[in-house]
Write an enzyme that holds these catalytic residues in place. Structure first.
Site, short mmCIF file in Angstrom:
data_model
loop_
_atom_site.label_atom_id
_atom_site.label_comp_id
_atom_site.label_asym_id
_atom_site.label_seq_id
_atom_site.Cartn_x
_atom_site.Cartn_y
_atom_site.Cartn_z
N HIS A 175 5.88 19.87 -24.07
CA HIS A 175 6.31 19.37 -25.37
C HIS A 175 6.72 17.87 -25.16
O HIS A 175 6.88 17.44 -23.99
CB HIS A 175 7.21 20.19 -26.24
CG HIS A 175 8.60 20.17 -25.50
ND1 HIS A 175 9.47 19.50 -25.49
CD2 HIS A 175 8.87 21.31 -24.46
CE1 HIS A 175 10.64 19.88 -24.73
NE2 HIS A 175 10.25 21.07 -24.48
N CYS B 94 10.83 25.25 -20.72
CA CYS B 94 9.77 24.63 -21.17
C CYS B 94 9.51 23.30 -20.29
O CYS B 94 10.29 22.62 -19.64
CB CYS B 94 9.70 24.12 -22.69
SG CYS B 94 9.58 25.87 -23.61
#
Length: 544
Positions: free
Chosen positions: A436, A455
């Site tokens: 992301h 992440c």
């Protein structure tokens, strides 16, 4: 050996019974005589006794009527024996423990086999050794899941039946050669292993550099030590200069690039630490990387187009036909055990433009709930959501809730300050890991980028999106920004899903230039090396 069945007079041995059961359908000699009788050779009985609980091996020998694969007198059997011993002799070259396969013991067993039974036992010893070595060389000797909780890989084992069928039907040497992982990365790692072994056998890289910092313009014994070590490492051509000149500056830059450091040409603490690392330690990293490469030796391949994220290199790459077509810096999970990014492979199916951030439960109860209990207005950029998806007011406070009883979820709506930035890239998985954007762009200037909750944050997420969308639209940038400008959370499917491989390589190669080395930020490679050493892998000084 002849067994006769007369009513209740004798019992058939378990091995002979197995041979009879497995070979009857293939036309084994069975004759009716006072009931019936049959012949089971000592060789076949020994093979049957050694089958154990492996139905694939049993089925293979059944289909060939228990005839030998290795121990026959024909030229093909001899070729198989020769090919097996030849590749077993290369076990050390592949970073595999030669003692695990005991080639000398196997040779001795073959040489002393005189009776049919002894040949049968040698036959099965050959088969077991072949299958063990084939699996080890193709997909690794360790079970990744037992080494570290963050390594989520399952070994890509080929079926025993497939391994034996290829040997039965193909050229033995070609079959053995095909066991070696066919990636260019594996070949280059193996070459580096042999080069390091040769260098270690000839004195290594010499004395370490006794300095805290050296820079252009310096001179003296420490600079000479730096020059000599870089020459032995292969980063600098031999010369007699004793000053930190342009040649030495360029060599230091090459070292820095090969170790993921800022290539400023100044030998500071990080650079000298990389230069002073012993070749034996680098050799361990290469051997571990070869084992890891075997774990990723997938029968179906990694995908003509795939995304490769080397966690400890802090980069995400798009690979097309094994060529780099896009690259961006990344931030990975923190070293804290609860925040480390796991290693696994999955399939990217879509991206979400203008994403909401749904806060993981672990972050809610560990970080945000304590703040909300003392101050209901805390973390006001996050919405508190009930089970029906409604936003909950904060007026009643949250002091009555514990980590186990807190009934709400938390969400950050799309916007410029969203923790996921403007886009996230999804390869749905049980670990809730994805790639992301991030508003924390300053983190990409750091050399060691371990700051996330697990992440993977990307430095150039828009360009990453364009590269993915270019396969399905003539105007990927325009499509992306039309959706982005709406401000609405929008899912965009990838018409051709892309495999994603999250890997961890402290040693990795490039088509041209030196092998790269990175720090073992999670300590996983140290665990792998310890496990390999327990299996008998040892550092070896190369032959002159």
């Amino acid at each position: 050996m002849k067994f006769e069945f007369l009513a209740g007079s004798r019992r058939l041995t378990r091995a002979a019974a197995l041979v009879l059961a497995l070979t009857a359908a293939q036309g084994s000699p069975v004759a009716a005589q006072d009931g019936f009788s049959f012949t089971v050779t000592a060789f076949k009985q020994a093979v049957a006794e050694s089958l154990g609980d492996n139905p694939e091996v049993a089925a293979f020998y059944r289909t060939r009527g228990f005839e030998p694969l290795w121990t026959g007198a024909d030229d093909l059997s001899a070729a198989r024996r020769s090919a097996l011993f030849e590749i077993l002799g290369m076990a050390d070259d592949h970073g595999l423990p030669a003692r695990r396969y005991d080639a000398e013991g196997l040779m001795a067993q073959l040489a002393t086999a005189r009776t049919g039974r002894e040949r049968g036992l040698a036959e099965m010893a050959m088969t077991r050794t072949y299958l063990l070595f084939a699996h080890d060389l193709q997909s690794g000797i360790l079970d990744p899941g037992t080494l570290d909780a963050g390594i989520k890989r399952v070994l890509p084992r080929r079926p025993d039946s497939e391994q034996l069928a290829k040997l039965d039907n193909g050229d033995p040497r070609a079959v053995m050669r095909a066991l070696v992982p066919a990636t260019a990365e594996y070949s280059r790692l193996m070459r580096e292993k042999l080069l390091l072994e040769h260098r270690i056998a000839h004195g290594g890289w010499g004395d370490t550099v006794p300095a805290a910092k050296l820079e252009p313009g310096d001179s003296g014994p420490a600079v000479v030590a730096l020059r000599d070590r870089l020459v032995r490492m292969g980063h600098l051509k031999p010369h007699l200069g004793a000053s930190y000149d342009s040649r030495l500056t360029e060599a230091v830059r090459r070292v820095q690039e090969a170790h993921g450091l800022e290539p400023d040409g100044v030998a500071g603490a990080s650079t000298l630490r990389a230069i002073n690392t012993a070749p034996e330690e680098r050799l361990q990293s290469v051997i571990v990387a070869m084992e890891r490469e075997r774990w990723l030796n997938l029968p179906e391949g990694r995908g003509k187009r795939h995304i490769l994220v080397n966690l400890v290199d802090f980069h995400a790459r798009i690979m097309d036909d094994d060529k780099l077509t896009f690259e961006t810096r990344s931030v990975i999970g923190h070293q804290d055990p609860d925040r480390r990014t796991p290693e696994f492979s999955d399939l990217m199916t879509h991206m979400v433009i203008n994403p909401s951030w749904y806060v993981p439960r672990s972050i809610i109860v560990k970080e945000y709930l304590p703040m909300l209990r003392s101050n209901p207005g805390a973390v006001s950029h996050l919405q508190i959501i009930d089970a029906r998806g409604r936003v909950v007011g904060r007026g009643n406070g949250f002091g009555q809730y514990s980590a186990s009883s807190f009934p709400f979820s938390m969400r950050q709506p799309p916007g410029p300050k969203n923790a996921l930035g403007s886009v996230k890239f999804m390869f749905p998985n049980q670990y809730n890991i994805y790639l992301h954007d991030t508003p924390s762009q300053h983190l990409f200037k750091e050399e060691v980028r371990t700051y996330s909750h697990g992440c993977i944050r990307l430095d150039d997420p828009h360009d990453f999106a364009y590269a993915l969308l270019a396969r399905q639209t003539d105007d990927p940038q325009g499509l992306f920004h039309r959706i982005l400008n709406t401000g609405a959370e929008t899912r965009v499917n990838l018409e051709q899903p892309v495999p994603v491989h999250l890997i961890y390589r402290t040693a990795f190669t490039q088509a041209k230039g030196p092998v790269n080395y990175r720090a073992d930020v999670y300590g996983r490679d140290a665990l792998i090396w310890q496990a390999l050493a327990r299996q008998g892998v040892a550092l070896r000084a190369g032959r002159s």
